[in-house]
Scaffold this motif. Sequence first.
Motif: not given
Length: 250
Positions: A109-120, A128-140
């Motif tokens: 998956l290209s970075v551009s394609e990944a960004c498209d999913y996040l934009s949706l 967000y693309i390089n952040r870890e999926v941990t408690s540092s992120l809010s519930g939302g």
Amino acid sequence: MLKINNLSFGVSSDVEKKEIVKDISLSVPEGKLVVITGPNGGGKSTLAKLIAGIEQPTSGSIEFLGEDITKLSITERARKGIAFAFQQPVKFKGIRVYDLLKMAVGKNLSVSEACDYLSLVGLCAREYINREVTSSLSGGELKRIEIATVIARNAKLSVFDEPEAGIDLWSFQNLIKVFEKMRKDSQERSIIIISHQERILNIADEIVVLKNGRIDKQGTRDEILPSLIGNMAISPACQSDDEGGCVCKD
């Protein structure tokens, strides 16, 4: 596509045995968006977990694409083509958002394609693309990332458990468009959404109302929705959160 036959689920304690889902039979055809709604405690989320394989029924069966999947695990069902978005997203310490999306797609998956999913789902990809999926992120934020992974999977059956929870108004409005596009783009894929939101009920092909663990009503949107408005806790809009944003709530 999906056929549920006389499905029941209960839990036992030293004091009592409680039946949560009671003898439910339900079919979800290909290419349909089915919304399951009803009063709190009616068994909606439990039914979603039974479909995904998180819980195992005490009786009854589940068929998917003509195959009995009742005894299959959540992993095995995922391989068969069922995707599930939790009401409370799972955290993945040490895994980047980009890695999670690549795993969901199951190929490069290209970075551009990944960004498209996040934009949706209303996330700025650069942040967000390089952040870890941990408690540092809010519930939302976790919720939106999980929804993005389900969209990326392009599964034959996608199950969303209250996708509006913790979502801001802008993202929620765009999420409605995403659901409509998912349904429009393929007549071979189906969507099940657990929701109280009137806007989600308004895009349903079929609505199923669960009450006290049983199907209370079932039919097309035009048949069911008018009888629901004013008779149960349907959420027409969003409310402000503590930080001044807008969050969709039950």
